[in-house]
Design a protein around this motif. Structure first.
Motif, PDB file in Angstrom:
ATOM      1  N   ALA A 191       0.635  -1.200   0.064  1.00 40.67           N
ATOM      2  CA  ALA A 191      -0.031   0.145  -0.057  1.00 40.67           C
ATOM      3  C   ALA A 191       0.902   1.253   0.171  1.00 40.67           C
ATOM      4  CB  ALA A 191      -0.909   0.125   1.204  1.00 40.67           C
ATOM      5  N   HIS A 192       2.074   1.250   0.663  1.00 40.70           N
ATOM      6  CA  HIS A 192       2.812   2.375   0.577  1.00 40.70           C
ATOM      7  C   HIS A 192       3.435   2.629  -0.527  1.00 40.70           C
ATOM      8  CE1 HIS A 192       5.990   4.897   2.544  1.00 40.70           C
ATOM      9  NE2 HIS A 192       6.872   4.513   1.572  1.00 40.70           N
ATOM     10  N   VAL A 193       3.560   1.838  -1.645  1.00 45.98           N
ATOM     11  CA  VAL A 193       3.845   2.070  -3.046  1.00 45.98           C
ATOM     12  C   VAL A 193       2.524   2.774  -3.812  1.00 45.98           C
ATOM     13  CG1 VAL A 193       4.911   1.247  -5.243  1.00 45.98           C
ATOM     14  CG2 VAL A 193       6.081   0.734  -3.015  1.00 45.98           C
ATOM     15  N   HIS A 194       1.405   2.085  -3.418  1.00 48.70           N
ATOM     16  CA  HIS A 194       0.305   2.355  -4.035  1.00 48.70           C
ATOM     17  C   HIS A 194       0.045   3.734  -3.676  1.00 48.70           C
ATOM     18  CE1 HIS A 194      -1.121  -2.151  -4.263  1.00 48.70           C
ATOM     19  NE2 HIS A 194      -0.017  -1.977  -5.019  1.00 48.70           N
ATOM     20  N   TYR A 195       0.391   4.157  -2.556  1.00 49.51           N
ATOM     21  CA  TYR A 195      -0.220   5.460  -2.296  1.00 49.51           C
ATOM     22  C   TYR A 195       0.902   6.550  -3.078  1.00 49.51           C
ATOM     23  CZ  TYR A 195      -1.372   9.885  -0.644  1.00 49.51           C
ATOM     24  OH  TYR A 195      -1.832  11.366  -0.371  1.00 49.51           O
ATOM     25  N   ALA A 196       2.133   6.073  -3.204  1.00 52.54           N
ATOM     26  CA  ALA A 196       3.064   6.750  -3.775  1.00 52.54           C
ATOM     27  C   ALA A 196       2.678   7.015  -5.472  1.00 52.54           C
ATOM     28  CB  ALA A 196       4.550   6.200  -3.800  1.00 52.54           C
ATOM     29  N   TYR A 197       2.048   6.135  -5.939  1.00 54.95           N
ATOM     30  CA  TYR A 197       1.589   6.287  -7.146  1.00 54.95           C
ATOM     31  C   TYR A 197       0.413   7.210  -7.254  1.00 54.95           C
ATOM     32  CZ  TYR A 197       4.376   2.348  -8.986  1.00 54.95           C
ATOM     33  OH  TYR A 197       5.512   1.581  -9.399  1.00 54.95           O
ATOM     34  N   THR A 198      -0.711   7.123  -6.406  1.00 53.15           N
ATOM     35  CA  THR A 198      -1.506   8.095  -5.857  1.00 53.15           C
ATOM     36  C   THR A 198      -1.127   9.347  -6.050  1.00 53.15           C
ATOM     37  OG1 THR A 198      -2.855   6.110  -5.064  1.00 53.15           O
ATOM     38  CG2 THR A 198      -3.773   8.567  -4.642  1.00 53.15           C
ATOM     39  N   GLU A 199      -0.302   9.760  -5.076  1.00 50.14           N
ATOM     40  CA  GLU A 199       0.344  10.894  -4.827  1.00 50.14           C
ATOM     41  C   GLU A 199       0.766  11.647  -6.242  1.00 50.14           C
ATOM     42  OE1 GLU A 199       3.265  13.764  -2.216  1.00 50.14           O
ATOM     43  OE2 GLU A 199       2.600  11.863  -1.557  1.00 50.14           O
ATOM     44  N   VAL A 200       1.741  10.929  -7.100  1.00 48.95           N
ATOM     45  CA  VAL A 200       1.851  10.998  -8.280  1.00 48.95           C
ATOM     46  C   VAL A 200       1.110  11.533  -9.240  1.00 48.95           C
ATOM     47  CG1 VAL A 200       3.098  10.319 -10.523  1.00 48.95           C
ATOM     48  CG2 VAL A 200       4.210   9.882  -8.367  1.00 48.95           C
ATOM     49  N   ALA A 201      -0.232  10.970  -9.042  1.00 47.05           N
ATOM     50  CA  ALA A 201      -1.289  11.252  -9.758  1.00 47.05           C
ATOM     51  C   ALA A 201      -1.806  12.642  -9.513  1.00 47.05           C
ATOM     52  CB  ALA A 201      -2.200  10.189 -10.089  1.00 47.05           C
TER      53      ALA A 201
END
Length: 300
Positions: A105-115
C-alpha cells in the motif's frame, strides 16, 4: 508529546488510510473548476497582506490597479515555483516506488500522490493561462539542481525537502481560499490543492519520522542542510525581481524593499510556522545550517 519520541503507525497502516481518503475525496480540476467564469474586476489574486510589498513605502505609492497586478504576478510566480517543485517530487516518488515492493500500500499511495501532483501541476498551468499570465522559470542554478535532486535525495532528506515545498504553501493557500475578496477561480484552485495536499503532508511527515530512527550523523546533517537550503530558496524565489518588473515597477528597488519588509517576514514565518515546529522536534533544525534559516527570515 515530543514527536521525536512518538512512534508513527506502520507504513502500510498510514498508506491504507490515505488510499481510502483519496478514494473518498479527490478532484478533477477539469470538471470541478469553472474555467469559463470571468475574472472579477477589482479583486486581488492573493490576500493583500500577503503581497510581498504590502506595508512598504513603495506600496504606499502604488495605485490600486498596480497592487492588484502585482498580486497576480506573485500568484503566478508562486504556482510556477510549485510546478517546478512538484515535477521534482514526482520523480522522487517514482524512484521510491521503483525501489520498493509494488504490492504494498505504501507504493500504491506513492503512485496515487504522483497522479494527484500531475493534476495539480496541470491545474496550476491552466490557471496561469486563464489569468493571461506567463510562467516564471527557475534560474540556471536551480534548474540544474532540480535535475540532480531526484537522484540524490532519499529517506529523511527527501521528506524534509518535500515538507519545505508543501507545508509553507499549504498554510498560505489556506489563507487564500478563505478570503472572499479574492478571485473565485484562484480560491477554487487553492481549495483543491489544500484538500489533497493534506494527505501528502501526512505521508511525508510519518515516513520522515520512521527514517530518523535509522539515520547516522552524516545523513542527519545532510537532511538538515536540505531543509535549510529549501527555506532559503523559498525566501528568494518568492521575491523574484522579474515579478515586480512585470507589474510595471523598478525591479531592483521593489525587490530590495520586499526583502527588507517586516510584514513579508511575518507572513513567511506564519506560513512556515507549522513545518518549522515539526522539523525542530524531529531535530532537523540546528547546527551550522541554522544560518540559512535565519537568512531566509523563516526563523528569528
Amino acid at each position: 508529546m515530543n514527536r521525536r519520541t512518538d512512534t508513527p503507525p506502520s507504513r502500510e497502516t498510514t498508506a491504507n488510510r490515505l488510499l481510502a481518503s483519496s478514494a473518498k475525496l479527490s478532484y478533477d480540476p477539469d470538471v470541478d473548476i469553472d474555467w469559463d467564469a470571468p475574472l472579477e474586476p477589482g479583486k486581488y489574486f492573493v490576500p493583500e497582506q500577503l503581497v510581498t510589498l504590502y506595508g512598504t513605502e513603495l506600496w504606499g505609492r502604488m495605485s490600486q490597479e498596480q497592487r492588484i497586478e502585482l498580486s497576480k504576478q506573485e500568484m503566478i510566480n508562486t504556482i510556477s515555483v510549485g510546478i517546478w517543485f512538484e515535477t521534482i517530487l514526482i520523480q522522487m516518488l517514482m524512484r521510491l516506488a521503483y525501489r520498493k515492493d509494488p504490492t504494498t500500500a505504501h507504493v500504491h499511495y506513492a503512485y496515487t500522490e504522483v497522479a494527484e501532483e500531475c493534476r495539480h501541476s496541470m491545474m496550476f498551468g491552466r490557471l496561469i493561462d486563464r489569468v493571461g499570465g506567463r510562467p516564471y522559470r527557475q534560474d540556471l542554478r536551480w534548474y540544474l539542481l532540480g535535475q540532480v535532486l531526484p537522484f540524490v535525495l532519499r529517506g529523511p532528506a527527501m521528506w524534509a525537502a518535500t515538507l519545505m515545498g508543501e507545508e509553507v504553501f499549504d498554510v498560505l493557500q489556506r489563507d487564500t481560499m478563505r478570503d472572499e475578496n479574492l478571485q473565485p477561480i484562484v480560491r477554487a484552485v487553492m481549495r483543491i490543492h489544500v484538500t489533497e495536499e493534506a494527505r501528502h503532508v501526512r505521508y511525508a511527515r510519518e515516513d520522515l519520522l520512521r527514517g530518523m530512527g535509522r539515520v547516522n550523523r552524516l545523513e542527519k546533517e545532510f537532511a538538515r542542510l536540505v531543509a535549510a537550503r529549501g527555506a532559503l530558496l523559498l525566501a528568494t524565489s518568492l521575491t523574484r525581481r522579474e515579478q515586480y518588473e512585470r507589474a510595471g515597477l523598478n525591479g531592483r528597488e521593489a525587490q530590495r524593499q520586499a526583502r527588507a519588509n517586516p510584514n513579508m517576514h511575518e507572513a513567511f514565518r506564519h506560513g512556515a510556522g507549522r513545518v518549522v515546529g515539526f522539523l525542530t522536534e524531529a531535530d532537523l533544525i540546528g547546527g551550522p545550517t541554522k544560518y540559512f534559516w535565519r537568512r531566509s527570515k523563516l526563523i528569528v
